[in-house]
Design a protein around this motif. Structure first.
Motif, PDB file in Angstrom:
ATOM      1  N   PRO A 145       0.833  -1.199   0.000  1.00  0.00           N
ATOM      2  CA  PRO A 145       0.000   0.000   0.000  1.00  0.00           C
ATOM      3  C   PRO A 145       0.868   1.249   0.000  1.00  0.00           C
ATOM      4  O   PRO A 145       2.046   1.206   0.360  1.00  0.00           O
ATOM      5  CB  PRO A 145      -0.777  -0.115   1.301  1.00  0.00           C
ATOM      6  CG  PRO A 145       0.182  -0.817   2.214  1.00  0.00           C
ATOM      7  CD  PRO A 145       0.903  -1.810   1.338  1.00  0.00           C
ATOM      8  N   PRO A 146       0.293   2.382  -0.383  1.00  0.00           N
ATOM      9  CA  PRO A 146       1.018   3.644  -0.224  1.00  0.00           C
ATOM     10  C   PRO A 146       1.381   3.846   1.249  1.00  0.00           C
ATOM     11  O   PRO A 146       0.680   3.378   2.143  1.00  0.00           O
ATOM     12  CB  PRO A 146       0.008   4.696  -0.704  1.00  0.00           C
ATOM     13  CG  PRO A 146      -0.926   3.937  -1.588  1.00  0.00           C
ATOM     14  CD  PRO A 146      -1.017   2.562  -1.024  1.00  0.00           C
ATOM     15  N   ALA A 147       2.473   4.551   1.477  1.00  0.00           N
ATOM     16  CA  ALA A 147       2.964   4.728   2.844  1.00  0.00           C
ATOM     17  C   ALA A 147       1.925   5.378   3.744  1.00  0.00           C
ATOM     18  O   ALA A 147       1.786   5.022   4.922  1.00  0.00           O
ATOM     19  CB  ALA A 147       4.253   5.551   2.827  1.00  0.00           C
TER      20      ALA A 147
ATOM     21  N   ALA B 169      -0.628   2.777   4.820  1.00  0.00           N
ATOM     22  CA  ALA B 169      -0.048   1.862   5.809  1.00  0.00           C
ATOM     23  C   ALA B 169       0.053   2.530   7.178  1.00  0.00           C
ATOM     24  O   ALA B 169      -0.213   1.911   8.212  1.00  0.00           O
ATOM     25  CB  ALA B 169       1.327   1.396   5.332  1.00  0.00           C
ATOM     26  N   ALA B 170       0.424   3.817   7.195  1.00  0.00           N
ATOM     27  CA  ALA B 170       0.525   4.550   8.459  1.00  0.00           C
ATOM     28  C   ALA B 170      -0.837   4.694   9.121  1.00  0.00           C
ATOM     29  O   ALA B 170      -0.977   4.578  10.350  1.00  0.00           O
ATOM     30  CB  ALA B 170       1.149   5.921   8.223  1.00  0.00           C
ATOM     31  N   ALA B 171      -1.870   4.941   8.308  1.00  0.00           N
ATOM     32  CA  ALA B 171      -3.226   5.079   8.851  1.00  0.00           C
ATOM     33  C   ALA B 171      -3.707   3.757   9.427  1.00  0.00           C
ATOM     34  O   ALA B 171      -4.380   3.728  10.466  1.00  0.00           O
ATOM     35  CB  ALA B 171      -4.181   5.563   7.757  1.00  0.00           C
TER      36      ALA B 171
ATOM     37  N   LEU C  85      -8.336   7.611   3.264  1.00  0.00           N
ATOM     38  CA  LEU C  85      -7.069   7.441   2.558  1.00  0.00           C
ATOM     39  C   LEU C  85      -7.088   6.230   1.636  1.00  0.00           C
ATOM     40  O   LEU C  85      -6.478   6.246   0.560  1.00  0.00           O
ATOM     41  CB  LEU C  85      -5.923   7.331   3.562  1.00  0.00           C
ATOM     42  CG  LEU C  85      -5.663   8.602   4.383  1.00  0.00           C
ATOM     43  CD1 LEU C  85      -4.542   8.374   5.383  1.00  0.00           C
ATOM     44  CD2 LEU C  85      -5.342   9.775   3.467  1.00  0.00           C
ATOM     45  N   VAL C  86      -7.794   5.174   2.058  1.00  0.00           N
ATOM     46  CA  VAL C  86      -7.923   4.004   1.172  1.00  0.00           C
ATOM     47  C   VAL C  86      -8.621   4.398  -0.129  1.00  0.00           C
ATOM     48  O   VAL C  86      -8.245   3.953  -1.223  1.00  0.00           O
ATOM     49  CB  VAL C  86      -8.683   2.869   1.882  1.00  0.00           C
ATOM     50  CG1 VAL C  86      -9.154   1.820   0.877  1.00  0.00           C
ATOM     51  CG2 VAL C  86      -7.790   2.220   2.930  1.00  0.00           C
ATOM     52  N   LEU C  87      -9.640   5.248  -0.030  1.00  0.00           N
ATOM     53  CA  LEU C  87     -10.385   5.664  -1.230  1.00  0.00           C
ATOM     54  C   LEU C  87      -9.507   6.435  -2.210  1.00  0.00           C
ATOM     55  O   LEU C  87      -9.819   6.497  -3.412  1.00  0.00           O
ATOM     56  CB  LEU C  87     -11.590   6.511  -0.825  1.00  0.00           C
ATOM     57  CG  LEU C  87     -12.726   5.736  -0.139  1.00  0.00           C
ATOM     58  CD1 LEU C  87     -13.800   6.686   0.354  1.00  0.00           C
ATOM     59  CD2 LEU C  87     -13.340   4.715  -1.107  1.00  0.00           C
TER      60      LEU C  87
END
Length: 255
Positions: free
Chosen positions: A5-7, A10-12, A191-193
């Motif tokens: 996943p984008p960083a 992943a942080a979220a 953020l996933v969206l």
């Protein structure tokens, strides 16, 4: 979550998992606090120690009876079998010691919460030790009382640690954690969206897979019924927060 996943996603997710861990720990604490047998035993210990401190104060204050002016005649009374001046000396010491420990005689600390009361009682016992008052208390209040209070203080502190999970913060405040977790979920979903790219149909599968646990676990409600705390359920069954609830990238996640 996609494998790579984008960083920021992943942080979220990591932030959301951390709050989940806090919440699970808080639930364990709450179970300890709400356990009927445990609560009853804790209350019995609290009541017993309250009574011991009250007894110590009352014994010290009781010496004041020997200071009443009506007993002055005993100072020169040769027929009295005890040394009344020595008794008066003890009464004076008891009064002064009582004032050092209890001030005007108030035991307000006994009405505080368990952690506060534990700390205040510990402070008094520390004062007794550092100012070397134990011998006077053993003489004036009885040889058994102070040792019993000291031992009960150890038990009381252990009880407070057990009830609080050895954490001085309010980790068991489920209302605060609920709000905190909701914010983490909203941020993660938002953020996933951002991974969705209409030009790349495969990204839809990634997004749906990442959101599937939320969709599965959240109770379904009719689209005409608003969700809790202003949340709104869309036609696809996904719970969305109102726009003002979504945090920006720079917004603090803890409030």
């Amino acid at each position: 979550m996609p494998d790579d996943p984008p960083a920021y996603v992943a942080a979220a997710e990591l932030a959301m998992r951390e709050v989940v861990g806090e919440s699970e720990a808080a639930m364990v604490i709450r179970l300890r606090q709400d356990n009927e047998a445990s609560v009853s035993a804790d209350l019995e210990l609290d009541n017993a120690l309250d009574g011991l401190w009250s007894l110590l104060r009352d014994r010290m204050r009781g010496w004041a009876r020997y200071e009443r002016p009506g007993l002055n005649v005993l100072i020169e009374d040769d027929e009295l079998a005890v040394d009344f001046e020595a008794v008066r000396d003890k009464a004076t010491r008891a009064r002064e010691l009582s004032a050092r420990l209890f001030g005007a005689g108030s035991l307000d600390m006994l009405n505080r919460s368990y952690p506060e009361q534990s700390q205040l009682m510990a402070n008094l016992l520390e004062l007794i030790e550092t100012d070397e008052l134990a011998d006077d208390l053993l003489e004036l209040a009885g040889e058994e009382l102070l040792p019993i209070i000291q031992r009960c203080q150890e038990l009381y502190e252990a009880m407070v640690d057990r009830r609080s999970g050895k954490d001085t913060t309010t980790r068991a405040d489920l209302r605060v954690l609920r709000v905190k977790l909701q914010r983490r979920i909203v941020r993660y979903n938002t953020l996933v969206l951002t991974m969705l790219d209409e030009a790349k149909p495969e990204t839809r599968d990634l997004v749906e897979a990442a959101l599937q646990p939320m969709i599965t676990l959240r109770p379904q409600r009719s689209s005409s019924t608003g969700g809790a705390d202003g949340e709104v359920e869309g036609d696809d069954g996904v719970i969305a927060a109102p726009p003002e609830a979504v945090e920006g990238d720079d917004a603090p996640v803890d409030g």
